[in-house]
Scaffold this motif. Sequence first.
Motif, mmCIF file in Angstrom:
data_model
loop_
_atom_site.group_PDB
_atom_site.id
_atom_site.type_symbol
_atom_site.label_atom_id
_atom_site.label_comp_id
_atom_site.label_asym_id
_atom_site.label_seq_id
_atom_site.Cartn_x
_atom_site.Cartn_y
_atom_site.Cartn_z
ATOM 1 N N LEU A 278 0.932 -1.554 0.169
ATOM 2 C CA LEU A 278 -0.074 -0.301 0.014
ATOM 3 C C LEU A 278 1.013 1.259 -0.220
ATOM 4 N N GLU A 279 0.637 1.995 -0.013
ATOM 5 C CA GLU A 279 1.002 3.719 -0.123
ATOM 6 C C GLU A 279 0.438 4.743 1.089
ATOM 7 N N PRO A 280 1.335 4.274 2.264
ATOM 8 C CA PRO A 280 0.717 5.045 2.722
ATOM 9 C C PRO A 280 1.247 7.062 2.734
ATOM 10 N N ILE A 281 0.110 7.671 3.005
ATOM 11 C CA ILE A 281 0.369 9.005 3.805
ATOM 12 C C ILE A 281 1.431 9.297 4.736
ATOM 13 N N GLY A 282 2.475 10.309 3.474
ATOM 14 C CA GLY A 282 3.307 10.392 4.454
ATOM 15 C C GLY A 282 3.112 11.855 5.630
ATOM 16 N N GLY A 283 3.706 11.147 6.939
ATOM 17 C CA GLY A 283 3.893 12.455 8.197
ATOM 18 C C GLY A 283 2.235 12.211 8.906
ATOM 19 N N THR A 284 1.764 13.250 9.188
ATOM 20 C CA THR A 284 0.637 13.112 10.241
ATOM 21 C C THR A 284 -0.194 14.295 9.814
ATOM 22 N N VAL A 285 -0.655 14.404 10.472
ATOM 23 C CA VAL A 285 -2.645 15.654 10.894
ATOM 24 C C VAL A 285 -1.667 16.073 11.400
ATOM 25 N N PRO A 286 -1.811 17.965 11.266
ATOM 26 C CA PRO A 286 -0.317 18.698 11.819
ATOM 27 C C PRO A 286 -1.331 18.788 13.219
ATOM 28 N N GLU A 287 -0.989 19.525 14.471
ATOM 29 C CA GLU A 287 -1.862 19.874 15.666
ATOM 30 C C GLU A 287 -2.671 21.002 15.248
ATOM 31 N N LEU A 288 -4.153 21.778 15.933
ATOM 32 C CA LEU A 288 -4.557 23.047 15.046
ATOM 33 C C LEU A 288 -4.595 23.503 15.761
ATOM 34 N N VAL A 289 -2.748 23.453 16.162
ATOM 35 C CA VAL A 289 -2.897 25.589 16.658
ATOM 36 C C VAL A 289 -2.001 26.004 15.686
ATOM 37 N N ASP A 290 -2.474 26.666 14.993
ATOM 38 C CA ASP A 290 -1.952 28.462 14.601
ATOM 39 C C ASP A 290 -0.961 27.465 13.528
ATOM 40 N N ILE A 291 -1.652 26.641 12.383
ATOM 41 C CA ILE A 291 -1.273 26.038 11.579
ATOM 42 C C ILE A 291 -0.306 27.619 10.763
ATOM 43 N N PRO A 292 0.987 27.225 10.457
ATOM 44 C CA PRO A 292 1.582 28.119 9.396
ATOM 45 C C PRO A 292 1.115 28.648 8.037
ATOM 46 N N TYR A 293 0.958 27.805 7.574
ATOM 47 C CA TYR A 293 0.414 27.410 6.135
ATOM 48 C C TYR A 293 -0.688 26.897 5.900
ATOM 49 N N ALA A 294 -0.740 27.900 4.576
ATOM 50 C CA ALA A 294 -2.334 28.251 3.838
ATOM 51 C C ALA A 294 -3.223 26.644 3.855
ATOM 52 N N CYS A 295 -2.677 25.834 2.714
ATOM 53 C CA CYS A 295 -2.851 24.916 2.531
ATOM 54 C C CYS A 295 -1.467 23.699 3.721
ATOM 55 N N HIS A 296 -3.480 23.560 4.474
ATOM 56 C CA HIS A 296 -3.369 22.715 5.721
ATOM 57 C C HIS A 296 -2.076 20.964 5.389
ATOM 58 N N PHE A 297 -2.572 20.823 3.980
ATOM 59 C CA PHE A 297 -1.452 19.960 3.987
ATOM 60 C C PHE A 297 -0.598 19.849 3.278
ATOM 61 N N ALA A 298 -0.179 21.053 2.398
ATOM 62 C CA ALA A 298 0.859 20.771 1.511
ATOM 63 C C ALA A 298 2.011 20.203 2.564
ATOM 64 N N PRO A 299 2.835 19.947 3.311
ATOM 65 C CA PRO A 299 3.700 19.406 3.984
ATOM 66 C C PRO A 299 4.077 18.172 3.736
ATOM 67 N N ARG A 300 2.881 17.335 3.473
ATOM 68 C CA ARG A 300 2.407 16.163 3.817
ATOM 69 C C ARG A 300 2.467 15.872 1.679
ATOM 70 N N CYS A 301 2.195 16.793 0.587
ATOM 71 C CA CYS A 301 1.840 16.853 -0.382
ATOM 72 C C CYS A 301 2.707 16.753 -1.629
ATOM 73 N N PRO A 302 2.666 15.097 -2.515
ATOM 74 C CA PRO A 302 4.191 15.280 -2.961
ATOM 75 C C PRO A 302 3.804 15.969 -4.447
ATOM 76 N N GLU A 303 3.041 17.691 -4.404
ATOM 77 C CA GLU A 303 2.952 17.761 -5.378
ATOM 78 C C GLU A 303 2.951 19.483 -5.359
ATOM 79 N N ALA A 304 2.674 19.739 -3.775
ATOM 80 C CA ALA A 304 3.158 21.190 -3.600
ATOM 81 C C ALA A 304 4.076 22.241 -3.657
ATOM 82 N N ARG A 305 3.989 22.959 -4.187
ATOM 83 C CA ARG A 305 4.648 24.429 -4.648
ATOM 84 C C ARG A 305 4.795 25.313 -3.374
#
Length: 360
Positions: free
Chosen positions: A285-312
């Motif tokens: 299987l192909e797991p998603i890397g990383g984990t759901v972030p703690e929902l305290v003052d998330i500093p990035y606009a797209c919350h999924f960006a750090p785990r996204c293989p297509e993020a720019r």
Amino acid sequence: MTLLSVEGLRTQFPTQRGVVEAVNDVDLTIESGEIVGLVGESGSGKTVFAESVVGIVEEPGEIVGGDVRLHGESLLDKFEAELREIRGGTISMVFQDPMNSLNPTLTVGEQIAEAVRLHQDVGESVRLPAEVKRKILGVAKNGEAWRRAIEMLEAVEIPEPESRAEDFPHEFSGGMRQRAMIAMALANNPSLLIADEPTTALDVTIQAQILDELRDLKDAFDASILIITHDLGVVAEVCDRVSVMYAGEIVERAPAAELFGNPRHPYTQGLIASTPRIDDPRDRLEPIGGTVPELVDIPYACHFAPRCPEARPECYEIHPEFRPVGRVLAPADGGSDRGRDSRPDHEAACLRRGPEEDRL
């Protein structure tokens, strides 16, 4: 007809480390007679969303924005006494852990009967707590509420409902306790049933039975259902429409068949790729890397960006709005493809999706 409309809902929890934005600007609608799925990993805010809808968010959490409308009326404008009438009456909720949700000192039948007494005029007292009434007065087995409890246990296919109604929760198996919770939730003919992880900790055979019963009970009681789960198999089995939730936000929504046949958001694609399928055996299987972030003052606009293989880089700076991403509809006359629109009921909040001219 729209039964439930949630618009811009925001629920927060103040902590010493900052504000936890458990539900952040969430929109969701449920039409009469349909089953809607809310899916996402643990920690995505699904349960807090459900608690916000029925008004049972635990302190210090509070709803700080948006609206929840049932039959067009705002639930956020109602007093607590009015909400108590709605909870268990018009809206019922089946919680994750039926063993801890049922009172271990009362029989299953008496707990269902008490729910009936609280919301229906059956001429039986609700002034004394059910536990006191059981110890002092005994169970009124010839009353309308008790008869309704028997009917509901039979409706959810509890064998020998007359005798099993006198059993205590610890005498029920896990699947039977879940059925008993569903029976209690439906005892007052609610318009909306919210089922939070209804198949968790049950074996696959019992899971299938519970899902079949939910589908049948929806038709029998003319109710709509919101199923909250991390299990994509549950959603694919019974839901008409699906919303995918990540880090407090909805990131994709579509009819169930469209979502599973054409997932568009990278998070949804990752969820599906990491789910085993009988019809598509894979060595790994192909797991998603990383984990759901703690929902305290998330500093990035797209919350999924750090785990996204297509993020720019732009994904960290620009908050993604919903865009149409569904399959292009074929022209009825078989003519040219030019000018065709994608499905308006399939949207994703991703800068890398949508019309080509708008993508990164």
